[in-house]
Design a protein around this motif. Sequence first.
Motif, PDB file in Angstrom:
ATOM      1  N   SER A   1       0.859  -1.241   0.082  1.00 14.82           N
ATOM      2  CA  SER A   1      -0.040   0.026  -0.102  1.00 14.82           C
ATOM      3  C   SER A   1       0.803   1.028   0.050  1.00 14.82           C
ATOM      4  CB  SER A   1      -0.900  -0.124   1.379  1.00 14.82           C
ATOM      5  OG  SER A   1      -1.853  -1.103   0.977  1.00 14.82           O
ATOM      6  N   THR A   2       1.935   1.138   0.715  1.00 17.75           N
ATOM      7  CA  THR A   2       2.769   2.398   0.856  1.00 17.75           C
ATOM      8  C   THR A   2       3.417   2.530  -0.526  1.00 17.75           C
ATOM      9  OG1 THR A   2       3.302   1.896   3.121  1.00 17.75           O
ATOM     10  CG2 THR A   2       4.883   3.363   1.914  1.00 17.75           C
ATOM     11  N   LEU A   3       4.005   1.702  -1.116  1.00 21.54           N
ATOM     12  CA  LEU A   3       4.539   1.701  -2.455  1.00 21.54           C
ATOM     13  C   LEU A   3       3.496   2.032  -3.613  1.00 21.54           C
ATOM     14  CD1 LEU A   3       7.024  -1.242  -2.262  1.00 21.54           C
ATOM     15  CD2 LEU A   3       7.574   1.139  -2.386  1.00 21.54           C
ATOM     16  N   GLN A   4       2.458   1.463  -3.539  1.00 22.00           N
ATOM     17  CA  GLN A   4       1.210   2.091  -4.441  1.00 22.00           C
ATOM     18  C   GLN A   4       1.040   3.461  -4.401  1.00 22.00           C
ATOM     19  OE1 GLN A   4      -1.750  -0.553  -3.709  1.00 22.00           O
ATOM     20  NE2 GLN A   4      -0.951  -2.090  -4.921  1.00 22.00           N
ATOM     21  N   ARG A   5       1.220   4.025  -3.179  1.00 23.20           N
ATOM     22  CA  ARG A   5       1.015   5.621  -3.198  1.00 23.20           C
ATOM     23  C   ARG A   5       2.237   6.415  -3.223  1.00 23.20           C
ATOM     24  NH1 ARG A   5      -2.514   2.607  -0.404  1.00 23.20           N
ATOM     25  NH2 ARG A   5      -4.663   3.118  -0.242  1.00 23.20           N
ATOM     26  N   ALA A   6       3.406   6.016  -3.396  1.00 24.47           N
ATOM     27  CA  ALA A   6       4.538   6.676  -3.286  1.00 24.47           C
ATOM     28  C   ALA A   6       4.953   7.376  -4.746  1.00 24.47           C
ATOM     29  CB  ALA A   6       5.847   5.653  -3.090  1.00 24.47           C
ATOM     30  N   ASP A   7       5.545   8.561  -4.658  1.00 18.32           N
ATOM     31  CA  ASP A   7       5.817   9.061  -5.789  1.00 18.32           C
ATOM     32  C   ASP A   7       7.332   8.980  -6.105  1.00 18.32           C
ATOM     33  OD1 ASP A   7       3.251  10.490  -6.381  1.00 18.32           O
ATOM     34  OD2 ASP A   7       3.564  11.622  -4.676  1.00 18.32           O
ATOM     35  N   SER A   8       7.806   8.710  -4.891  1.00 20.12           N
ATOM     36  CA  SER A   8       9.434   8.639  -5.149  1.00 20.12           C
ATOM     37  C   SER A   8      10.110   7.860  -3.866  1.00 20.12           C
ATOM     38  CB  SER A   8      10.067  10.059  -5.147  1.00 20.12           C
ATOM     39  OG  SER A   8      11.399  10.120  -5.350  1.00 20.12           O
ATOM     40  N   ILE A   9      11.145   7.423  -4.236  1.00 24.62           N
ATOM     41  CA  ILE A   9      11.939   6.352  -3.121  1.00 24.62           C
ATOM     42  C   ILE A   9      13.236   6.742  -3.171  1.00 24.62           C
ATOM     43  CG2 ILE A   9      10.138   4.649  -3.177  1.00 24.62           C
ATOM     44  CD1 ILE A   9      12.467   2.936  -4.761  1.00 24.62           C
ATOM     45  N   VAL A  10      13.720   6.747  -1.873  1.00 22.57           N
ATOM     46  CA  VAL A  10      15.416   6.788  -1.762  1.00 22.57           C
ATOM     47  C   VAL A  10      15.879   5.459  -1.151  1.00 22.57           C
ATOM     48  CG1 VAL A  10      17.222   8.030  -0.360  1.00 22.57           C
ATOM     49  CG2 VAL A  10      15.127   9.308  -1.301  1.00 22.57           C
ATOM     50  N   VAL A  11      16.746   4.959  -1.653  1.00 19.14           N
ATOM     51  CA  VAL A  11      17.169   3.497  -1.202  1.00 19.14           C
ATOM     52  C   VAL A  11      18.614   3.982  -0.736  1.00 19.14           C
ATOM     53  CG1 VAL A  11      17.985   1.245  -2.055  1.00 19.14           C
ATOM     54  CG2 VAL A  11      15.921   2.361  -3.065  1.00 19.14           C
ATOM     55  N   VAL A  12      18.746   3.620   0.399  1.00 22.03           N
ATOM     56  CA  VAL A  12      20.246   3.806   1.061  1.00 22.03           C
ATOM     57  C   VAL A  12      21.165   2.698   1.123  1.00 22.03           C
ATOM     58  CG1 VAL A  12      21.366   4.262   3.164  1.00 22.03           C
ATOM     59  CG2 VAL A  12      19.092   5.193   2.765  1.00 22.03           C
ATOM     60  N   SER A  13      22.189   3.055   0.479  1.00 26.73           N
ATOM     61  CA  SER A  13      23.245   1.786   0.274  1.00 26.73           C
ATOM     62  C   SER A  13      24.437   2.199   0.971  1.00 26.73           C
ATOM     63  CB  SER A  13      23.754   1.682  -1.281  1.00 26.73           C
ATOM     64  OG  SER A  13      24.800   0.842  -1.239  1.00 26.73           O
ATOM     65  N   GLY A  14      25.266   1.266   1.625  1.00 23.44           N
ATOM     66  CA  GLY A  14      26.304   1.361   2.191  1.00 23.44           C
ATOM     67  C   GLY A  14      27.387   1.501   1.446  1.00 23.44           C
ATOM     68  N   GLY A  15      28.551   1.995   1.625  1.00 27.05           N
ATOM     69  CA  GLY A  15      29.779   2.160   0.451  1.00 27.05           C
ATOM     70  C   GLY A  15      30.681   0.838   0.380  1.00 27.05           C
ATOM     71  N   SER A  16      30.185  -0.366   0.867  1.00 27.74           N
ATOM     72  CA  SER A  16      30.608  -1.498   0.600  1.00 27.74           C
ATOM     73  C   SER A  16      30.090  -2.505  -0.398  1.00 27.74           C
ATOM     74  CB  SER A  16      30.909  -2.509   1.889  1.00 27.74           C
ATOM     75  OG  SER A  16      29.526  -2.999   2.189  1.00 27.74           O
ATOM     76  N   VAL A  17      30.788  -3.212  -1.271  1.00 23.59           N
ATOM     77  CA  VAL A  17      30.093  -3.919  -2.132  1.00 23.59           C
ATOM     78  C   VAL A  17      28.975  -4.634  -1.694  1.00 23.59           C
ATOM     79  CG1 VAL A  17      30.716  -5.806  -3.782  1.00 23.59           C
ATOM     80  CG2 VAL A  17      32.228  -4.038  -3.317  1.00 23.59           C
ATOM     81  N   ASP A  18      29.124  -5.384  -0.401  1.00 21.91           N
ATOM     82  CA  ASP A  18      28.213  -6.124   0.362  1.00 21.91           C
ATOM     83  C   ASP A  18      26.784  -5.375   0.253  1.00 21.91           C
ATOM     84  OD1 ASP A  18      29.395  -8.700  -0.068  1.00 21.91           O
ATOM     85  OD2 ASP A  18      30.052  -8.544   1.956  1.00 21.91           O
ATOM     86  N   GLU A  19      27.071  -4.206   0.733  1.00 23.46           N
ATOM     87  CA  GLU A  19      25.904  -3.080   1.215  1.00 23.46           C
ATOM     88  C   GLU A  19      25.230  -2.920  -0.255  1.00 23.46           C
ATOM     89  OE1 GLU A  19      27.037  -0.811   5.025  1.00 23.46           O
ATOM     90  OE2 GLU A  19      28.360  -0.798   3.431  1.00 23.46           O
ATOM     91  N   ALA A  20      26.013  -2.556  -1.346  1.00 21.44           N
ATOM     92  CA  ALA A  20      25.332  -2.195  -2.496  1.00 21.44           C
ATOM     93  C   ALA A  20      24.475  -3.127  -2.979  1.00 21.44           C
ATOM     94  CB  ALA A  20      26.567  -1.510  -3.425  1.00 21.44           C
ATOM     95  N   ARG A  21      25.198  -4.639  -2.965  1.00 23.80           N
ATOM     96  CA  ARG A  21      24.414  -5.779  -3.496  1.00 23.80           C
ATOM     97  C   ARG A  21      23.102  -5.904  -2.871  1.00 23.80           C
ATOM     98  NH1 ARG A  21      27.799  -9.402  -2.256  1.00 23.80           N
ATOM     99  NH2 ARG A  21      29.051  -9.113  -4.218  1.00 23.80           N
ATOM    100  N   LEU A  22      22.799  -5.405  -1.420  1.00 24.89           N
ATOM    101  CA  LEU A  22      21.528  -5.582  -0.874  1.00 24.89           C
ATOM    102  C   LEU A  22      20.587  -4.384  -1.504  1.00 24.89           C
ATOM    103  CD1 LEU A  22      22.505  -6.279   2.734  1.00 24.89           C
ATOM    104  CD2 LEU A  22      21.412  -7.797   1.196  1.00 24.89           C
ATOM    105  N   ALA A  23      21.432  -3.287  -1.662  1.00 24.22           N
ATOM    106  CA  ALA A  23      20.388  -2.110  -2.346  1.00 24.22           C
ATOM    107  C   ALA A  23      20.034  -2.536  -3.687  1.00 24.22           C
ATOM    108  CB  ALA A  23      20.969  -0.737  -2.148  1.00 24.22           C
TER     109      ALA A  23
END
Length: 132
Positions: free
Chosen positions: A16-38
């Motif tokens: 429901s939240t995503l259906q109403r969203a106009d924009s999203i911010v996805v946070v990634s860490g600076g490591s390859v593993d964190e970027a993979r999760l994002a």
Amino acid sequence: MLTDCGTGIVHSVMRSTLQRADSIVVVSGGSVDEARLASETLTWLEANGYGELVRNAVVAINLATQGTHLVKVDEIEAHFQSRVREIVRIPYDPQLAAGSVVHWSDLRPVTQHAARELAALVVEGLPVERGH
């Protein structure tokens, strides 16, 4: 309205939240593993009908660990450039690294600048008129 979904993108309330969203911010860490999760979060969104949100997304790369290897961060940024609208690096800052309450005035000027840039990019991606 802003909402922090934490890591619960598959939580039942998120559809429901995503259906109403106009924009999203996805946070990634600076490591390859964190970027993979994002990146996996973006892939899940695309696979579940939210491709437009991904294309309009902003990725914030949080360099919370002091001395993050910038070559890897350049590679991480290059990966996300092909998927999202904008990318912002949030530099290492002791206030953020502490993981506690953040006081704007205690942030380093470079961190304040990055936070303003992130906010501006989010606003730039909002529709002039809301379609839903």
